[in-house]
Design a protein around this motif. Sequence first.
Motif, PDB file in Angstrom:
ATOM      1  N   TYR A  97     -23.796  35.594  -0.498  1.00  0.00           N
ATOM      2  CA  TYR A  97     -25.162  36.118  -0.426  1.00  0.00           C
ATOM      3  C   TYR A  97     -26.185  34.988  -0.418  1.00  0.00           C
ATOM      4  O   TYR A  97     -27.242  35.111   0.210  1.00  0.00           O
ATOM      5  CB  TYR A  97     -25.439  37.063  -1.600  1.00  0.00           C
ATOM      6  CG  TYR A  97     -26.826  37.664  -1.512  1.00  0.00           C
ATOM      7  CD1 TYR A  97     -27.079  38.745  -0.694  1.00  0.00           C
ATOM      8  CD2 TYR A  97     -27.885  37.119  -2.244  1.00  0.00           C
ATOM      9  CE1 TYR A  97     -28.348  39.296  -0.588  1.00  0.00           C
ATOM     10  CE2 TYR A  97     -29.154  37.652  -2.145  1.00  0.00           C
ATOM     11  CZ  TYR A  97     -29.379  38.736  -1.321  1.00  0.00           C
ATOM     12  OH  TYR A  97     -30.647  39.260  -1.214  1.00  0.00           O
ATOM     13  N   TYR A  98     -25.884  33.898  -1.102  1.00  0.00           N
ATOM     14  CA  TYR A  98     -26.799  32.750  -1.112  1.00  0.00           C
ATOM     15  C   TYR A  98     -27.057  32.269   0.320  1.00  0.00           C
ATOM     16  O   TYR A  98     -28.205  32.058   0.713  1.00  0.00           O
ATOM     17  CB  TYR A  98     -26.229  31.625  -1.958  1.00  0.00           C
ATOM     18  CG  TYR A  98     -26.929  30.301  -1.761  1.00  0.00           C
ATOM     19  CD1 TYR A  98     -28.124  30.027  -2.411  1.00  0.00           C
ATOM     20  CD2 TYR A  98     -26.398  29.329  -0.898  1.00  0.00           C
ATOM     21  CE1 TYR A  98     -28.783  28.821  -2.218  1.00  0.00           C
ATOM     22  CE2 TYR A  98     -27.045  28.126  -0.704  1.00  0.00           C
ATOM     23  CZ  TYR A  98     -28.244  27.875  -1.360  1.00  0.00           C
ATOM     24  OH  TYR A  98     -28.899  26.694  -1.162  1.00  0.00           O
ATOM     25  N   TYR A  99     -25.990  32.117   1.091  1.00  0.00           N
ATOM     26  CA  TYR A  99     -26.164  31.655   2.467  1.00  0.00           C
ATOM     27  C   TYR A  99     -26.843  32.717   3.322  1.00  0.00           C
ATOM     28  O   TYR A  99     -27.701  32.390   4.165  1.00  0.00           O
ATOM     29  CB  TYR A  99     -24.805  31.281   3.068  1.00  0.00           C
ATOM     30  CG  TYR A  99     -24.260  29.977   2.547  1.00  0.00           C
ATOM     31  CD1 TYR A  99     -24.779  28.759   2.973  1.00  0.00           C
ATOM     32  CD2 TYR A  99     -23.230  29.961   1.602  1.00  0.00           C
ATOM     33  CE1 TYR A  99     -24.281  27.557   2.494  1.00  0.00           C
ATOM     34  CE2 TYR A  99     -22.729  28.757   1.116  1.00  0.00           C
ATOM     35  CZ  TYR A  99     -23.263  27.564   1.566  1.00  0.00           C
ATOM     36  OH  TYR A  99     -22.775  26.372   1.082  1.00  0.00           O
ATOM     37  N   PHE A 100     -26.463  33.979   3.142  1.00  0.00           N
ATOM     38  CA  PHE A 100     -27.124  35.056   3.888  1.00  0.00           C
ATOM     39  C   PHE A 100     -28.630  35.036   3.632  1.00  0.00           C
ATOM     40  O   PHE A 100     -29.439  35.144   4.556  1.00  0.00           O
ATOM     41  CB  PHE A 100     -26.534  36.407   3.482  1.00  0.00           C
ATOM     42  CG  PHE A 100     -27.266  37.593   4.059  1.00  0.00           C
ATOM     43  CD1 PHE A 100     -27.024  38.007   5.359  1.00  0.00           C
ATOM     44  CD2 PHE A 100     -28.201  38.282   3.300  1.00  0.00           C
ATOM     45  CE1 PHE A 100     -27.692  39.105   5.901  1.00  0.00           C
ATOM     46  CE2 PHE A 100     -28.879  39.376   3.826  1.00  0.00           C
ATOM     47  CZ  PHE A 100     -28.622  39.788   5.136  1.00  0.00           C
ATOM     48  N   ASP A 101     -29.008  34.870   2.366  1.00  0.00           N
ATOM     49  CA  ASP A 101     -30.428  34.871   2.012  1.00  0.00           C
ATOM     50  C   ASP A 101     -31.141  33.656   2.599  1.00  0.00           C
ATOM     51  O   ASP A 101     -32.263  33.770   3.100  1.00  0.00           O
ATOM     52  CB  ASP A 101     -30.567  34.888   0.489  1.00  0.00           C
ATOM     53  CG  ASP A 101     -32.009  35.047   0.043  1.00  0.00           C
ATOM     54  OD1 ASP A 101     -32.626  36.078   0.359  1.00  0.00           O
ATOM     55  OD2 ASP A 101     -32.533  34.121  -0.611  1.00  0.00           O
ATOM     56  N   GLN A 102     -30.494  32.498   2.544  1.00  0.00           N
ATOM     57  CA  GLN A 102     -31.097  31.285   3.100  1.00  0.00           C
ATOM     58  C   GLN A 102     -31.314  31.423   4.604  1.00  0.00           C
ATOM     59  O   GLN A 102     -32.372  31.081   5.132  1.00  0.00           O
ATOM     60  CB  GLN A 102     -30.205  30.073   2.807  1.00  0.00           C
ATOM     61  CG  GLN A 102     -30.192  29.644   1.350  1.00  0.00           C
ATOM     62  CD  GLN A 102     -31.528  29.100   0.895  1.00  0.00           C
ATOM     63  OE1 GLN A 102     -32.132  28.265   1.568  1.00  0.00           O
ATOM     64  NE2 GLN A 102     -32.003  29.570  -0.247  1.00  0.00           N
ATOM     65  N   TRP A 103     -30.309  31.924   5.309  1.00  0.00           N
ATOM     66  CA  TRP A 103     -30.391  32.015   6.759  1.00  0.00           C
ATOM     67  C   TRP A 103     -31.370  33.079   7.230  1.00  0.00           C
ATOM     68  O   TRP A 103     -31.991  32.941   8.278  1.00  0.00           O
ATOM     69  CB  TRP A 103     -28.997  32.272   7.332  1.00  0.00           C
ATOM     70  CG  TRP A 103     -28.084  31.092   7.173  1.00  0.00           C
ATOM     71  CD1 TRP A 103     -28.450  29.781   7.089  1.00  0.00           C
ATOM     72  CD2 TRP A 103     -26.654  31.114   7.068  1.00  0.00           C
ATOM     73  NE1 TRP A 103     -27.348  28.981   6.936  1.00  0.00           N
ATOM     74  CE2 TRP A 103     -26.228  29.757   6.927  1.00  0.00           C
ATOM     75  CE3 TRP A 103     -25.690  32.118   7.092  1.00  0.00           C
ATOM     76  CZ2 TRP A 103     -24.879  29.419   6.801  1.00  0.00           C
ATOM     77  CZ3 TRP A 103     -24.354  31.778   6.973  1.00  0.00           C
ATOM     78  CH2 TRP A 103     -23.954  30.442   6.831  1.00  0.00           C
ATOM     79  N   LYS A 104     -31.528  34.133   6.464  1.00  0.00           N
ATOM     80  CA  LYS A 104     -32.517  35.149   6.854  1.00  0.00           C
ATOM     81  C   LYS A 104     -33.933  34.646   6.583  1.00  0.00           C
ATOM     82  O   LYS A 104     -34.868  34.968   7.328  1.00  0.00           O
ATOM     83  CB  LYS A 104     -32.262  36.467   6.118  1.00  0.00           C
ATOM     84  CG  LYS A 104     -32.755  36.517   4.680  1.00  0.00           C
ATOM     85  CD  LYS A 104     -32.555  37.867   4.023  1.00  0.00           C
ATOM     86  CE  LYS A 104     -33.118  37.879   2.604  1.00  0.00           C
ATOM     87  NZ  LYS A 104     -32.883  39.151   1.905  1.00  0.00           N
ATOM     88  N   GLN A 105     -34.095  33.842   5.523  1.00  0.00           N
ATOM     89  CA  GLN A 105     -35.417  33.339   5.179  1.00  0.00           C
ATOM     90  C   GLN A 105     -35.898  32.271   6.153  1.00  0.00           C
ATOM     91  O   GLN A 105     -37.080  32.232   6.511  1.00  0.00           O
ATOM     92  CB  GLN A 105     -35.419  32.770   3.752  1.00  0.00           C
ATOM     93  CG  GLN A 105     -35.160  33.785   2.657  1.00  0.00           C
ATOM     94  CD  GLN A 105     -36.363  34.677   2.365  1.00  0.00           C
ATOM     95  OE1 GLN A 105     -37.456  34.441   2.889  1.00  0.00           O
ATOM     96  NE2 GLN A 105     -36.171  35.688   1.540  1.00  0.00           N
ATOM     97  N   ASP A 106     -35.006  31.390   6.590  1.00  0.00           N
ATOM     98  CA  ASP A 106     -35.436  30.275   7.452  1.00  0.00           C
ATOM     99  C   ASP A 106     -35.340  30.592   8.954  1.00  0.00           C
ATOM    100  O   ASP A 106     -35.573  29.729   9.783  1.00  0.00           O
ATOM    101  CB  ASP A 106     -34.661  28.998   7.136  1.00  0.00           C
ATOM    102  CG  ASP A 106     -33.161  29.111   7.418  1.00  0.00           C
ATOM    103  OD1 ASP A 106     -32.744  30.046   8.134  1.00  0.00           O
ATOM    104  OD2 ASP A 106     -32.393  28.256   6.924  1.00  0.00           O
ATOM    105  N   GLY A 107     -34.957  31.840   9.297  1.00  0.00           N
ATOM    106  CA  GLY A 107     -34.942  32.251  10.696  1.00  0.00           C
ATOM    107  C   GLY A 107     -33.704  31.846  11.466  1.00  0.00           C
ATOM    108  O   GLY A 107     -33.692  31.923  12.698  1.00  0.00           O
TER     109      GLY A 107
END
Length: 253
Positions: free
Chosen positions: A61-71
């Motif tokens: 989830y950490y990576y999912f959240d990072q990738w959704k936030q930075d586009g």
Amino acid sequence: MTKQFSKLTDSQWDAISPFLNLKRKRKHDLRQIINVILWLLRTGGQWRNLPEEWPNWQAVYYYFDQWKQDGTFERINTALNQLDRQRVGKEAYPSVLCIDSQSVKLSPMICEYRGTDANKRVNGRKRQLVVDTQGRLWVANVHVANQADGPAAISLIGDILWRAGERLEKVYGDQSYNGVFANALSDWSIDFEKASRPESAQGFVPVAKRWVVERSIAWTNFFRRIVKDYEYTLLSSVSWLYLANIQLMLQRI
């Protein structure tokens, strides 16, 4: 269209890996992280119920959240759309787009951004999808279901202009967009054409130039994570839509 989850092939990984930071040393393999996210998309599984042989759900989830936030998901989606268009002999950017909305139920445990679409009698959220003439998703948005299509779509124009480039000439949509949205497009010298079924028609009627977006909406039924909205944030809901299109484009490589 494949209905079963399968791990990324080497060619598929090569297509998306340039958008990820692979230079630094990590505890988890990013290719495996992407596979887990795509597994969740296809099966509709819960974060906390990931199989034990995979990384801890909090790490994924950490990576999912990072990738959704930075586009990151949006950039991958745009690049794969361009590759697939070029594969079939088309220009990388579309000149014609189609827009439509889909109202979906929201998980009963979530009250954020909830509304009722009185026309379709759906208590939940509404998705706005902008696709090209072959159904590739270019722009997506999610909002409360009781918000009108046309006014809500105005916020998409900036993304449409940015992703479609200077080739965009026309956008097709139904009567609900033939107002403030059409007027806003005209300010950018983009034509809007209404494509609606006859008022006397009963049931589903394919409408020329616009049925492709209906087909793209139907494709979402192959991904259990998005047949219903389970997300607390709108950004997560949008990210899963982009991931569904990414999965479709990867299958064509």
